[in-house]
Design a protein around this motif. Structure first.
Motif, PDB file in Angstrom:
ATOM      1  N   ARG A 196      -5.576   8.671   3.282  1.00 34.16           N
ATOM      2  CA  ARG A 196      -6.172   7.343   3.303  1.00 34.16           C
ATOM      3  C   ARG A 196      -6.136   6.835   4.751  1.00 34.16           C
ATOM      4  O   ARG A 196      -5.079   6.846   5.397  1.00 34.16           O
ATOM      5  CB  ARG A 196      -5.381   6.382   2.421  1.00 34.16           C
ATOM      6  N   ARG A 238       4.396   8.764   1.376  1.00 35.57           N
ATOM      7  CA  ARG A 238       3.992   8.987  -0.004  1.00 35.57           C
ATOM      8  C   ARG A 238       4.474  10.368  -0.456  1.00 35.57           C
ATOM      9  O   ARG A 238       3.964  10.930  -1.414  1.00 35.57           O
ATOM     10  CB  ARG A 238       2.483   8.856  -0.177  1.00 35.57           C
ATOM     11  N   ARG A 265       0.830  -1.200   0.000  1.00 34.37           N
ATOM     12  CA  ARG A 265       0.000   0.000   0.000  1.00 34.37           C
ATOM     13  C   ARG A 265       0.868   1.256   0.000  1.00 34.37           C
ATOM     14  O   ARG A 265       0.600   2.218  -0.725  1.00 34.37           O
ATOM     15  CB  ARG A 265      -0.909  -0.015   1.221  1.00 34.37           C
ATOM     16  N   ASP A 303       0.892   3.967  -3.140  1.00 38.06           N
ATOM     17  CA  ASP A 303       0.557   5.380  -2.941  1.00 38.06           C
ATOM     18  C   ASP A 303       1.723   6.281  -3.314  1.00 38.06           C
ATOM     19  O   ASP A 303       1.533   7.383  -3.840  1.00 38.06           O
ATOM     20  CB  ASP A 303       0.131   5.623  -1.496  1.00 38.06           C
ATOM     21  N   ARG A 327      -0.116   9.875  -4.600  1.00 37.68           N
ATOM     22  CA  ARG A 327      -1.413  10.105  -3.970  1.00 37.68           C
ATOM     23  C   ARG A 327      -1.357  11.328  -3.067  1.00 37.68           C
ATOM     24  O   ARG A 327      -0.440  11.484  -2.257  1.00 37.68           O
ATOM     25  CB  ARG A 327      -1.824   8.878  -3.158  1.00 37.68           C
TER      26      ARG A 327
END
Length: 338
Positions: free
Chosen positions: A96, A172, A83, A87, A92
């Motif tokens: 989240r 990220r 994940r 990202d 991103r």
């Protein structure tokens, strides 16, 4: 639901939010075939970029995966790494939500996120280098994770990372620490009229930034007093840093915090660093409940509990007396020009 996600959640005793998160992450491809974790003998070296306090470093290193972790838990670590990598690759910008594992009875489950983060350090640093982010900025940014490990221990009395959602922002490339303050590239989201200009303004307030305009969201690490000189130095760096590294000229910054609640001026002296910080901003009309934030950041308590709150400092006394009077703290949003 994905069978692996369902089985992992069942065997590890995870809640519905964690089950749903794992189900969404189940199909992600992990770069390089998965997280490449350091061997136990190098656990401390792997943890170092996260800046953990000694107590957290000792405990996580002692619990480090050594072949004895349940297969389901290693799968969870892999999904976390996948994940983070996805990202980062997508660039991103939206937040989240991540699972909150701090209430698990198994300390290894509570350490899954910090372990996954160590595997994600090399790709994040490579991305920083690609953009020309100075190494000291990279180091300071990632070391913020150690503050949150320490905060989790202080609030819950155990190892873990309650603020996994916050930690993922760093990984990220969504946040950078420049001296006393942290900056998150974003766009103006408020859609309310300006309420008051910053108190230090000597002229009519300039037009409020348009919704959707580029803005740097300010965040304030829990790292000692809000010394005005340190704040000045950080703000002076921000616009040039983002222009040089990312080619975007951010002319304004915003902050959403209980620290901007004007009610604090009823309790704190004019010489207060908090009051000086407030004066930098023009407030907008919107607000949100802030009692929980005050108890988290002033008292290090995960929930509002007036009876248990100490009253040692002027700020602590103010926080308690305000609630005892039947009033409430608010999270306010303000902006300033860089």
């Amino acid at each position: 639901m994905n069978a692996d996600a369902e089985e992992a959640a069942r065997r590890l005793g995870l809640d519905e939010q964690a089950r749903a998160w794992l189900d969404e992450a189940a199909g992600l491809e992990a770069p390089g075939g998965g997280p490449h974790l350091a061997p136990p003998s190098r656990a401390r070296e792997a943890l170092a970029p996260l800046g953990p306090a000694r107590a957290d470093e000792d405990e996580i290193a002692a619990l480090w995966p050594d072949g004895s972790w349940p297969e389901e838990l290693m799968w969870v670590v892999g999904r976390m790494y996948a994940r983070l990598a996805a990202d980062l690759a997508e660039g991103r910008t939206e937040w989240r939500d991540w699972p909150v594992l701090v209430h698990s009875a198994d300390a290894r489950v509570r350490c899954a996120m910090p372990v996954a983060l160590t595997a994600a350090v090399p790709p994040v640093l490579a991305e920083h280098a690609r953009w020309g982010v100075p190494a000291p900025v990279s180091a300071a940014t990632l070391a913020d994770i150690g503050r949150h490990l320490a905060q989790t221990r202080a609030m819950f009395g155990r190892v873990g990372l309650e603020t996994a959602t916050w930690a993922a922002l760093h990984f990220r490339c969504g946040l950078y620490e420049l001296g006393r303050l942290q900056y998150e590239p974003a766009t103006v989201r408020w859609n309310a009229p300006q309420e008051t200009p910053g108190l230090e303004s000597e002229s009519e307030p300039e037009p409020e930034p348009a919704r959707g305009a580029p803005v740097l969201r300010l965040h304030i690490p829990a790292d000692g007093p809000l010394d005005p000189e340190q704040v000045d130095a950080s703000l002076a760096r921000a616009r040039g840093f983002f222009a040089d590294c990312f080619g975007t000229d951010y002319r304004i910054a915003s902050c959403s915090s209980w620290l901007l609640d004007p009610q604090l001026a009823e309790y704190l002296p004019e010489s207060s660093n908090i009051i000086a910080f407030q004066r930098r901003f023009a407030l907008v009309g919107e607000d949100a409940p802030g009692d929980g934030d005050v108890f988290r950041f002033v008292f290090g308590m995960p929930a509002v509990d007036v009876a248990r709150a100490p009253r040692r400092s002027r700020l602590e006394k103010a926080a308690v007396e305000h609630l005892r009077a039947g009033r409430h703290w608010r999270v306010r949003t303000g902006w300033l020009r860089l």
